[in-house]
Write a protein that holds these residues in place. Structure first.
Motif, PDB file in Angstrom:
ATOM      1  N   GLY A  38      -4.413 -10.322 -11.635  1.00  0.00           N
ATOM      2  CA  GLY A  38      -3.070 -10.830 -11.441  1.00  0.00           C
ATOM      3  C   GLY A  38      -2.667 -11.772 -12.561  1.00  0.00           C
ATOM      4  N   LYS A  93      -6.530 -13.276  -0.873  1.00  0.00           N
ATOM      5  CA  LYS A  93      -5.326 -12.509  -1.204  1.00  0.00           C
ATOM      6  C   LYS A  93      -5.675 -11.250  -1.997  1.00  0.00           C
ATOM      7  N   PHE A  94      -6.639 -11.375  -2.910  1.00  0.00           N
ATOM      8  CA  PHE A  94      -7.090 -10.179  -3.629  1.00  0.00           C
ATOM      9  C   PHE A  94      -7.607  -9.135  -2.640  1.00  0.00           C
ATOM     10  N   GLN A  95      -8.374  -9.593  -1.668  1.00  0.00           N
ATOM     11  CA  GLN A  95      -8.942  -8.675  -0.685  1.00  0.00           C
ATOM     12  C   GLN A  95      -7.845  -8.072   0.190  1.00  0.00           C
ATOM     13  N   ARG A  96      -6.929  -8.915   0.655  1.00  0.00           N
ATOM     14  CA  ARG A  96      -5.884  -8.438   1.563  1.00  0.00           C
ATOM     15  C   ARG A  96      -4.933  -7.470   0.870  1.00  0.00           C
ATOM     16  N   ASN A  97      -4.596  -7.754  -0.392  1.00  0.00           N
ATOM     17  CA  ASN A  97      -3.641  -6.916  -1.111  1.00  0.00           C
ATOM     18  C   ASN A  97      -4.292  -5.802  -1.913  1.00  0.00           C
ATOM     19  N   LYS A  98      -5.651  -5.740  -1.810  1.00  0.00           N
ATOM     20  CA  LYS A  98      -6.402  -4.711  -2.531  1.00  0.00           C
ATOM     21  C   LYS A  98      -6.078  -4.734  -4.023  1.00  0.00           C
ATOM     22  N   GLU A  99      -6.081  -5.948  -4.586  1.00  0.00           N
ATOM     23  CA  GLU A  99      -5.844  -6.152  -6.009  1.00  0.00           C
ATOM     24  C   GLU A  99      -7.093  -6.716  -6.659  1.00  0.00           C
ATOM     25  N   TYR A 123       0.866  -7.758 -10.339  1.00  0.00           N
ATOM     26  CA  TYR A 123       0.627  -8.661  -9.206  1.00  0.00           C
ATOM     27  C   TYR A 123       0.693 -10.100  -9.734  1.00  0.00           C
ATOM     28  N   GLU A 140       2.178  -1.656 -10.912  1.00  0.00           N
ATOM     29  CA  GLU A 140       3.045  -2.819 -10.699  1.00  0.00           C
ATOM     30  C   GLU A 140       2.221  -4.096 -10.888  1.00  0.00           C
ATOM     31  N   GLN A 147      -6.988 -17.374  -3.132  1.00  0.00           N
ATOM     32  CA  GLN A 147      -6.729 -16.211  -3.982  1.00  0.00           C
ATOM     33  C   GLN A 147      -7.749 -15.113  -3.756  1.00  0.00           C
TER      34      GLN A 147
END
Length: 425
Positions: A303, A294-300, A280, A278, A291
């Motif tokens: 994007g 956010k990358f760390q929190r969402n494990k992404e 991001y 999916e 950001q």
């Protein structure tokens, strides 16, 4: 005091001047301390630092104690000096004593101890804190009374001094601290710390891969074309879309595509779509520090940046943000700034139009505007308000530039002439 001998009065006067110098030096030493160094030493268990930190937790009380003691000894010293002056010179002695005491107090009880305390604040403060702690306990009722009157007056002016906290360092102040660290912090580490502080001032658009350069595959292309693009891809992930890149359908890991290739029965458009992750999405204008979290929190790790209308503007990866902090990785497949700049024998620079303005400013110590376009091509187009022909000479941001190559409505190559300062250097 008529019964006290002149010698005793002189001795008492000298003692009072010494005490006055002690209070003056203590005040300057306490207020000159580096609060962050003090806190570090206190956390390490330094007794003197702990005593001083406790006293400075209420600076209004500390100042009140010092000034009470200083004024008491100065007033008493003035009275003794007046008596000595009258004994030695009669009525004229009052004027002589006043002038002499003023000079002595100024030199030996004010300027000298305060200068020494400013030069050696730690030594003075840690030593004097022992006596100040004792005096604070003995004179606390008087200190409390005087501070109560002072604080009440300040409250009438709309000021509050209770529950005071140490001032916190702003980002700009912290940058100054890092820059002035000198040899205490290696230059490389200073650059990394400053880069971390700058993350809040940089948005994802400053580092993104532009929309036109995103590695993407139209899933509606013929199957041979898709296989050819997958086989020759130099990227770890590829965007999948339908007809237009704004119609993104997934983010495909190339290794997953290779795995499907191993089994011809599973290698199809439908299975490619099922294997895709999916997408991001990242709103434009997001600061890099936000950001990164956010990358760390969402494990992404990657994007797509979209504007307010949902249109794709570019792509950014976790690696891009990390490179902003630690510098470019040798494994990066994107062109480095060094590859986009070619020095010439005459001191000029041949620079590709796609070069990032922020990178140019950092690398060449320039001051090109960064509040508009992100690339040199965009900056020149904004300046001209037209698509120029090659060989056009212009001046942008204080730099003389010649447009060397223009194609596909973009400036591909620019020659930046050396400034007079560069020529003389």
């Amino acid at each position: 005091m008529d019964d006290i001998s002149t010698g005793v009065l002189f001795s008492l006067l000298i003692l009072l001047l010494v005490i006055s110098g002690y209070f003056s030096g203590s005040e300057t030493g306490m207020m000159s301390l580096n609060r962050y160094k003090l806190r570090h030493l206190a956390n390490q268990g330094h007794r003197g630092a702990k005593r001083v930190e406790k006293l400075l937790s209420r600076p209004d009380r500390l100042i009140g104690l010092i000034l009470i003691g200083n004024n008491l000894v100065n007033i008493l010293a003035s009275a003794i000096a007046t008596i000595l002056g009258m004994r030695l010179y009669g009525d004229l002695g009052v004027a002589i004593a006043t002038g002499a005491l003023t000079l002595v107090v100024l030199v030996f009880a004010e300027v000298t101890p305060k200068t020494l305390a400013a030069l050696y604040p730690e030594r003075v403060s840690y030593t004097s804190s022992v006596v100040l702690n004792i005096l604070m306990k003995l004179l606390y009722p008087l200190v409390w009374f005087v501070n109560g009157i002072t604080n009440s007056f300040l409250m009438l002016l709309g000021l509050r001094v209770d529950n005071m906290n140490d001032p916190k360092l702003s980002s700009d102040e912290l940058r100054t601290v890092v820059n002035e660290a000198g040899g205490l912090i290696p230059r490389r580490h200073q650059d990394m710390l400053l880069s971390i502080l700058d993350l809040e001032n940089v948005t994802v658009e400053d580092l993104m891969v532009p929309r036109s350069d995103i590695a993407a595959i139209n899933i509606n292309d013929d199957w041979k074309s898709i296989v050819r693009q997958l086989s020759h891809s130099a990227h770890g992930r590829i965007v999948l879309y339908r007809d237009t890149i704004d119609e993104v359908v997934g983010m495909l890991r190339v290794r997953e595509a290779y795995r499907l290739m191993m089994d011809k029965n599973d290698f199809s458009k439908a299975n490619l779509l099922r294997a895709a992750d999916e997408v991001y999405f990242i709103p434009e204008g997001t600061p890099l520090n936000i950001q990164l979290l956010k990358f760390q929190r969402n494990k992404e790790r990657i994007g797509l940046i979209v504007d307010e209308y949902g249109d794709i503007q570019g792509l950014i990866t976790l690696e891009d943000i990390l490179e902003e902090i630690v510098g470019e990785f040798t494994t990066s497949i994107t062109p480095t700034l060094a590859e986009e700049i070619t020095p010439q024998a005459d001191g000029s620079l041949m620079i590709e139009g796609s070069a990032n303005i922020r990178d140019l400013n950092k690398s060449l110590n320039w001051s090109l505007p960064t509040d508009g376009p992100r690339t040199l091509n965009g900056l020149i187009l904004e300046h001209l308000e037209d698509i120029p022909d090659s060989q056009l000479s212009i001046k942008v941001g204080g730099h003389q530039m010649e447009i060397i190559e223009v194609s596909e409505n973009m400036i591909k190559l620019v020659k930046v002439l050396p400034t007079p300062l560069q020529k003389t250097g």
